[in-house]
Design a protein around this motif. Structure first.
Motif, short mmCIF file in Angstrom:
data_model
loop_
_atom_site.label_atom_id
_atom_site.label_comp_id
_atom_site.label_asym_id
_atom_site.label_seq_id
_atom_site.Cartn_x
_atom_site.Cartn_y
_atom_site.Cartn_z
N LEU A 22 22.55 16.30 43.76
CA LEU A 22 22.70 16.45 45.21
C LEU A 22 23.67 15.42 45.77
CD1 LEU A 22 19.04 17.24 46.37
CD2 LEU A 22 21.00 18.79 46.32
N GLY A 23 23.56 14.19 45.30
CA GLY A 23 24.48 13.14 45.75
C GLY A 23 25.91 13.44 45.36
N LEU A 24 26.11 13.90 44.14
CA LEU A 24 27.45 14.25 43.68
C LEU A 24 28.00 15.45 44.45
CD1 LEU A 24 27.03 13.77 39.84
CD2 LEU A 24 28.36 12.33 41.40
N ASP A 25 27.14 16.40 44.77
CA ASP A 25 27.56 17.57 45.53
C ASP A 25 28.03 17.16 46.93
OD1 ASP A 25 27.87 20.43 45.91
OD2 ASP A 25 26.12 20.31 47.23
N LYS A 26 27.29 16.25 47.57
CA LYS A 26 27.70 15.76 48.89
C LYS A 26 29.02 15.02 48.81
CE LYS A 26 23.08 15.33 50.87
NZ LYS A 26 22.05 14.40 51.35
N ALA A 27 29.19 14.19 47.79
CA ALA A 27 30.43 13.45 47.62
C ALA A 27 31.60 14.40 47.40
CB ALA A 27 30.31 12.47 46.46
N MET A 28 31.40 15.43 46.60
CA MET A 28 32.46 16.39 46.32
C MET A 28 32.83 17.18 47.59
SD MET A 28 32.80 19.15 43.23
CE MET A 28 31.56 20.27 43.85
N ALA A 29 31.84 17.55 48.38
CA ALA A 29 32.11 18.27 49.63
C ALA A 29 32.90 17.38 50.59
CB ALA A 29 30.80 18.72 50.26
N GLN A 32 36.44 17.17 49.35
CA GLN A 32 37.15 18.42 49.61
C GLN A 32 37.61 18.48 51.06
OE1 GLN A 32 38.22 20.65 47.46
NE2 GLN A 32 39.17 21.83 49.07
N GLN A 33 36.75 18.03 51.97
CA GLN A 33 37.12 18.00 53.39
C GLN A 33 38.30 17.05 53.61
OE1 GLN A 33 36.06 19.99 55.79
NE2 GLN A 33 37.47 19.01 57.21
N GLN A 34 38.27 15.90 52.96
CA GLN A 34 39.37 14.94 53.08
C GLN A 34 40.66 15.54 52.52
OE1 GLN A 34 37.75 11.55 51.00
NE2 GLN A 34 37.03 10.61 52.90
N GLU A 37 42.08 17.92 55.08
CA GLU A 37 42.68 17.19 56.19
C GLU A 37 44.03 16.59 55.78
OE1 GLU A 37 39.76 14.36 57.46
OE2 GLU A 37 38.37 15.92 58.13
N LEU A 38 44.10 16.05 54.58
CA LEU A 38 45.36 15.48 54.09
C LEU A 38 46.43 16.56 53.91
CD1 LEU A 38 44.01 12.86 51.55
CD2 LEU A 38 45.19 12.38 53.69
N GLN A 39 46.03 17.73 53.44
CA GLN A 39 46.98 18.83 53.30
C GLN A 39 47.54 19.24 54.66
OE1 GLN A 39 44.54 21.67 51.14
NE2 GLN A 39 45.58 21.19 49.21
N THR A 40 46.68 19.28 55.66
CA THR A 40 47.13 19.61 57.01
C THR A 40 48.12 18.57 57.52
OG1 THR A 40 45.04 20.73 57.49
CG2 THR A 40 46.36 20.04 59.38
N GLN A 41 47.80 17.30 57.33
CA GLN A 41 48.70 16.23 57.76
C GLN A 41 50.02 16.30 57.01
OE1 GLN A 41 46.54 12.58 57.21
NE2 GLN A 41 45.15 12.97 58.91
N LEU A 42 49.97 16.61 55.73
CA LEU A 42 51.18 16.72 54.93
C LEU A 42 52.07 17.84 55.43
CD1 LEU A 42 52.78 15.69 52.50
CD2 LEU A 42 51.48 17.27 51.08
N ARG A 43 51.47 18.99 55.77
CA ARG A 43 52.24 20.10 56.31
C ARG A 43 52.91 19.71 57.62
NH1 ARG A 43 47.66 23.09 55.77
NH2 ARG A 43 47.36 23.73 53.64
#
Length: 71
Positions: A22-29, A32-34, A37-43
């Motif tokens: 569960l902890g790893l799943d939260k970290a991965m989510a 993924q959100q970060q 966001e970085l892809q949007t900023q890069l675009r």
């Protein structure tokens, strides 16, 4: 170690592993959100760089390359 102790030990290990998953799943989510966001900023930055490049292409550089009028 009797059967009850072994079962209790296994249940404890399973609970620990479930908590870890569960902890790893939260970290991965979160990661993924970060990434999104970085892809949007890069675009956005890519678009701004293209716009700045187009503006630089429009600048008349012939007057910058010509010698000053007193020569």
């Amino acid at each position: 170690m009797n059967m009850s102790d072994a079962q209790s030990d296994l249940e404890s290990q399973i609970a620990f592993l479930e908590n870890t998953v569960l902890g790893l799943d939260k970290a991965m989510a979160s990661q993924q959100q970060q990434i999104l966001e970085l892809q949007t900023q890069l675009r956005m930055l890519h678009g701004e760089i293209k716009t700045q490049g187009a503006r630089l292409d429009e600048v008349d550089t012939t007057s910058l390359d010509a010698p000053p009028p007193h020569y």
